[in-house]
Write an enzyme that holds these catalytic residues in place. Structure first.
Site, short mmCIF file in Angstrom:
data_model
loop_
_atom_site.label_atom_id
_atom_site.label_comp_id
_atom_site.label_asym_id
_atom_site.label_seq_id
_atom_site.Cartn_x
_atom_site.Cartn_y
_atom_site.Cartn_z
N ARG A 1 3.09 6.00 54.28
CA ARG A 1 3.14 6.88 53.12
C ARG A 1 3.49 8.29 53.61
O ARG A 1 3.17 8.66 54.74
CB ARG A 1 1.80 6.90 52.40
CG ARG A 1 1.32 5.52 51.93
CD ARG A 1 -0.05 5.63 51.28
NE ARG A 1 -0.53 4.34 50.78
CZ ARG A 1 -1.33 3.52 51.45
NH1 ARG A 1 -1.76 3.86 52.67
NH2 ARG A 1 -1.71 2.37 50.94
N HIS B 1 9.25 8.16 49.12
CA HIS B 1 8.30 7.06 49.18
C HIS B 1 9.00 5.70 49.11
O HIS B 1 8.46 4.69 49.57
CB HIS B 1 7.29 7.18 48.04
CG HIS B 1 6.18 6.17 48.10
ND1 HIS B 1 5.22 6.17 49.10
CD2 HIS B 1 5.88 5.12 47.30
CE1 HIS B 1 4.38 5.17 48.90
NE2 HIS B 1 4.75 4.52 47.82
N HIS C 1 -2.75 -2.08 52.74
CA HIS C 1 -3.18 -2.54 51.43
C HIS C 1 -4.46 -3.37 51.55
O HIS C 1 -4.69 -4.03 52.56
CB HIS C 1 -2.09 -3.39 50.77
CG HIS C 1 -0.88 -2.60 50.38
ND1 HIS C 1 0.39 -3.13 50.36
CD2 HIS C 1 -0.73 -1.29 50.02
CE1 HIS C 1 1.25 -2.20 49.98
NE2 HIS C 1 0.60 -1.09 49.77
#
Length: 314
Positions: A145, A246, A280
């Site tokens: 990110r 992104h 994640h």
């Protein structure tokens, strides 16, 4: 008490609760610039709406602005600095506000990198070509990110082991990200050059501006918009629908899955590992990254056809 002081006290309060509150602080600073140096009691709903609904702003950004400002004025009311909050009604979602991630082709990635020197040429630009190029390679090559890359410190980089430590990522998680040999080589050279030109230690950020200060989100975002313009990368739909930095992370995930399809890899085994690599919590977070490009769809269809053919002959 001035608006600036109230914002400062609110940010201090939020951080005392254990929040980083970085993006929110940027929104509050932008709001103060938008309304000017006015007493908080003189702020009207239309002033807030004008800031929240600025042209080119997507629904998610508008909603975040609204939530941040609502928190600020709630703070002011509870401190008896205001009798009531001036917040307008919550913004409605526009029919065309959903953003579809942009998946860069390999040719477009090459064009972006080729345009880096032109996008950073001259001292008037805050970051140099080497910094912008390495930043983009890290976003794509390690699937980071933007905020993770900006917060990365020299002490988090272990070039001997080809690893980087991502600390305090989304949901305050920490993870270790292995680097490919080629990307680790780029980072090794960049870090050595950074240490040669600036006085640094383990707490210094990896990416800095020409003056040695850390690169901010606004600085890197402006550089990327300029880069896309020079490289001729855009799509229809207005300012809020343009390719984002992104989306390099989305592109990395899609390209990796496409490559796995092509070599007939076991996706049941590899997708959970990809989710872990990206930071994640589970596969549901990774699933939305896998935008179905024509290329990925073709590979998936090819595998299904091969599977169906085998099944008919079994």
């Amino acid at each position: 008490m001035s608006l600036e002081d109230i914002i400062a006290n609110h940010i201090t309060h939020q951080r005392s609760l254990g929040k980083r509150y970085l993006g929110e602080a940027n929104i509050l600073a932008a709001f103060r610039r938008s309304v000017g140096d006015v007493p908080i009691r003189d702020i009207r709903p239309e002033m807030i709406s004008r800031f929240v609904d600025r042209d080119g702003t997507g629904h998610e950004t508008r909603s975040k602005k609204y939530r941040v400002l609502a928190g600020l004025f709630f703070f002011a009311v509870t401190r008896r600095l205001l009798r009531t909050s001036p917040m307008p009604r919550r913004p409605r979602k526009r029919a065309d506000s959903s953003y579809v991630p942009y998946i860069y082709s390999e040719a477009e990635l090459k064009r972006l990198l080729a345009a880096v020197p032109a996008a950073t040429e001259g001292p008037r630009y805050a970051i140099d070509a080497d910094t912008l190029r390495t930043f983009l390679l890290l976003l794509y090559g390690a699937g980071l990110r933007c905020g993770e890359a900006l917060r990365l410190k020299l002490g988090d980089v272990d070039v001997a082991q080809s690893l980087i430590h991502i600390r305090g990522a989304k949901f305050f998680k920490t993870r270790i990200v292995p680097l490919s040999a080629s990307l680790n080589g780029v980072i090794r050279v960049f870090v050595a050059r950074r240490a040669k030109h600036y006085s640094v230690d383990g707490e210094s950020t990896v990416f800095s501006k020409r003056d040695g200060t850390p690169v901010s989100d606004s600085t890197i975002s402006r550089a990327f918009r300029r880069l896309c313009m020079i490289a001729g990368i855009r799509r229809d739909g207005g300012a809020r629908n343009q390719p984002r930095m992104h989306d390099l992370r989305h592109s990395a995930a899609v390209h990796r899955v496409t490559a796995w399809y092509r070599c007939d890899a076991d996706l049941n085994d590899l997708l959970p590992k990809l989710a872990t690599y990206l930071g994640h919590k589970d596969l549901s977070g990774t699933q939305r990254y896998l935008t179905m490009t024509q290329e990925l769809l073709a590979e998936a269809s090819g595998r299904f056809e091969a599977f169906a053919g085998r099944s008919r002959h079994d």
